[in-house]
Write a protein that holds these residues in place. Structure first.
Motif, short mmCIF file in Angstrom:
data_model
loop_
_atom_site.label_atom_id
_atom_site.label_comp_id
_atom_site.label_asym_id
_atom_site.label_seq_id
_atom_site.Cartn_x
_atom_site.Cartn_y
_atom_site.Cartn_z
N ALA A 406 0.83 -1.41 -0.10
CA ALA A 406 -0.02 0.02 0.01
C ALA A 406 0.77 1.27 0.11
O ALA A 406 0.37 2.07 -0.64
CB ALA A 406 -0.88 -0.14 1.31
N GLN A 407 2.11 1.15 0.74
CA GLN A 407 2.82 2.23 0.72
C GLN A 407 3.52 2.59 -0.58
O GLN A 407 3.58 3.62 -1.10
CB GLN A 407 3.95 2.02 2.13
CG GLN A 407 3.32 2.24 3.21
CD GLN A 407 4.39 1.57 4.39
OE1 GLN A 407 5.66 1.08 4.02
NE2 GLN A 407 4.15 1.92 5.62
N GLU A 408 3.78 1.35 -1.18
CA GLU A 408 4.43 1.59 -2.54
C GLU A 408 3.62 2.15 -3.45
O GLU A 408 4.04 2.68 -4.45
CB GLU A 408 4.86 0.05 -2.88
CG GLU A 408 6.14 -0.37 -2.14
CD GLU A 408 6.45 -2.00 -2.56
OE1 GLU A 408 7.42 -2.24 -1.66
OE2 GLU A 408 5.71 -2.35 -3.43
N MET A 409 2.31 2.05 -3.47
CA MET A 409 1.32 2.42 -4.19
C MET A 409 0.76 3.56 -4.09
O MET A 409 -0.58 4.04 -4.46
CB MET A 409 0.23 1.19 -4.62
CG MET A 409 0.84 0.02 -5.23
SD MET A 409 -0.13 -1.28 -5.76
CE MET A 409 -0.87 -0.53 -7.27
N ASN A 410 1.26 4.14 -2.81
CA ASN A 410 0.64 5.77 -2.33
C ASN A 410 -0.70 5.60 -1.97
O ASN A 410 -1.51 6.28 -2.10
CB ASN A 410 0.96 6.62 -3.42
CG ASN A 410 2.42 6.75 -3.77
OD1 ASN A 410 3.10 7.04 -2.94
ND2 ASN A 410 2.63 6.98 -5.41
#
Length: 465
Positions: A406-410
């Motif tokens: 989720a962090q990687e995909m903002n």
């Protein structure tokens, strides 16, 4: 006298009985002795013929019986000597409920283009084509509920209004009670929602999936079936701004069982249509697509091919090497286009395909990651004439992995804390998929434009009716 719907009247053989039917006039023809009225009440594609002996009715009584008029007819059920129907009604009394001026009524006895009928969507259900389409639409909804109910799923109602686009599916339609001509803003110039109805920015949902997962992690197996909204400027025959989605979510199943559920589900729906909508499907096949019935039977009778994305790309690249022309290039890591999907289904395998294990970069954050670190347990069901009809996946149940993705995909954690809680407390393997109802309708009816399988289509620059 109690009214008999025309669908039931056409099945009767108790000739000599007095019955009443009501409906709208499709045509009226005849000679100086007898008049024949084709009456339809929407219950069936077939009209019932009303025979009017002109010695028993005055011209004054009959002159307003024109195409589109609404009638109540008392008469005697008789065996028909004409072709095309087995029964008819010999009229003894006719009551005219409503007339339709032939100079103004737009649905006269002639061919109308589908484009024209979209301009009069309030009247097009009275045509043979759209009567058939909307009866099939009802039957498909019944098939969906029956399929899941019989298998122990619970119908779960997810919100229409939501406060975040956690799916990342595209532009959303905002919902507000604020005065758009006098928006209050904070010191940074951003809109201040504190006085809005919900006290936050809200929009119409693009998917019920995330909330559906919450239901599955408590009830075991749920499905949603409701309207969803995408504010994308897609003026194509395959896109709507408002459409209906079916989204099952199931605890304790993995990707292989999810694929089988998807196959069983669409085969059940198509088989239901063949069994319960045969007259309407035969009409649509005759009018629009003479391969329709064979295509429907093919889906019911064949297992779907299971194929990895990597294998699919290799097949497509081999086709290109042999001279096949695609508008869009094919390479590992690119999202397949409809033309690629249809080549696999229609040309290569000649049966539906379930494509799995897509590159993680082109799929959503919640999909379970494979051990290779490059792909996820996604699945798309590809159909002839349609391309993708179902999209789904095994969901990532590992809290650390899904949080990192989720962090990687903002995707902000503050927007999905409630979703992540299902991974914090009693996480378990689970899977699901989404089926666009109108895509299913396109396949079952053989219609070419998605605007012709929903009563009142919502598309860019069109919210009429």
């Amino acid at each position: 006298m109690q009214r008999i719907i025309i669908k039931d009247a056409l099945k009767r053989s108790d000739f000599g009985e007095k019955i009443n039917v009501k409906g709208w006039v499709r045509t009226r023809r005849g000679n100086k002795n007898v008049s024949f009225i084709a009456l339809n009440d929407g219950s069936t594609i077939n009209n019932i013929q009303v025979v009017v002996d002109l010695t028993k009715f005055t011209e004054e009584e009959l002159k307003t019986i024109t195409t589109g008029a609404s009638l109540s007819v008392d008469g005697v059920l008789a065996e028909s000597v004409g072709q095309g129907q087995s029964v008819e009604i010999q009229a003894t009394a006719i009551e005219i409920y409503g007339t339709a001026d032939p100079e103004k009524y737009p649905l006269q006895k002639k061919g109308h283009t589908l484009e024209y009928l979209r301009e009069i969507a309030h009247l097009r259900p009275r045509t043979n084509t759209f009567g058939a389409v909307f009866r099939i639409r009802h039957n498909m909804a019944m098939a969906i509920h029956t399929f899941f109910h019989e298998r122990g799923f619970f119908y779960f109602h997810t919100p229409i209004i939501t406060s975040s686009d956690c799916e990342g599916a595209g532009q959303m339609f905002q919902v507000t009670t604020q005065n758009l001509y006098d928006l209050k803003k904070d010191e940074t110039g951003a809109i201040d929602y504190t006085n809005d109805f919900f006290g936050a920015s809200t929009a119409l949902t693009v998917s019920g999936q995330l909330e559906g997962e919450l239901g599955a992690m408590a009830l075991g197996a749920i499905y949603t079936f409701g309207p969803t909204f995408r504010a994308e400027n897609s003026n194509t025959p395959r896109h709507l701004a408002e459409f209906w989605m079916i989204e099952p979510e199931v605890a304790f199943i993995e990707i292989a069982e999810n694929m089988q559920l998807a196959q069983d589900f669409v085969q059940y729906c198509v088989n239901w249509a063949l069994k319960n909508c045969s007259e309407d499907i035969e009409f649509l096949a005759k009018m629009y697509d003479n391969e329709l019935i064979d295509r429907l039977k093919s889906v019911v009778e064949n297992d779907f091919v299971r194929l990895t994305y990597t294998e699919g790309v290799e097949i497509l690249k081999a086709a290109v090497a042999k001279g096949k022309k695609f508008e869009y290039p094919v390479d590992w890591g690119t999202d397949l286009q409809s033309e690629h999907e249809r080549y696999l289904v229609e040309d290569h395998f000649k049966k539906p395909v379930i494509l799995t294990d897509y590159p993680k970069e082109i799929k959503s954050f919640y999909m379970k990651q494979n051990a290779d670190g490059k792909t996820v347990r996604a699945m798309d069901v590809l159909f002839p004439k349609i391309g993708e009809i179902i999209g789904g996946s095994q969901r990532e149940e590992d809290l650390e992995k899904i949080t990192r993705r989720a962090q990687e995909m903002n995707v902000p954690e503050k927007d999905i804390w409630w979703y992540l809680d299902t991974r914090r407390f009693g996480t378990a393997p689970h899977s699901g998929f989404g089926l666009g109802f109108e895509r299913l309708m396109l396949f079952v009816t053989g219609m070419q434009n998605i605007r012709d399988v929903i009563p009142f289509p919502r598309t860019p620059n069109n919210a009429a009716f």
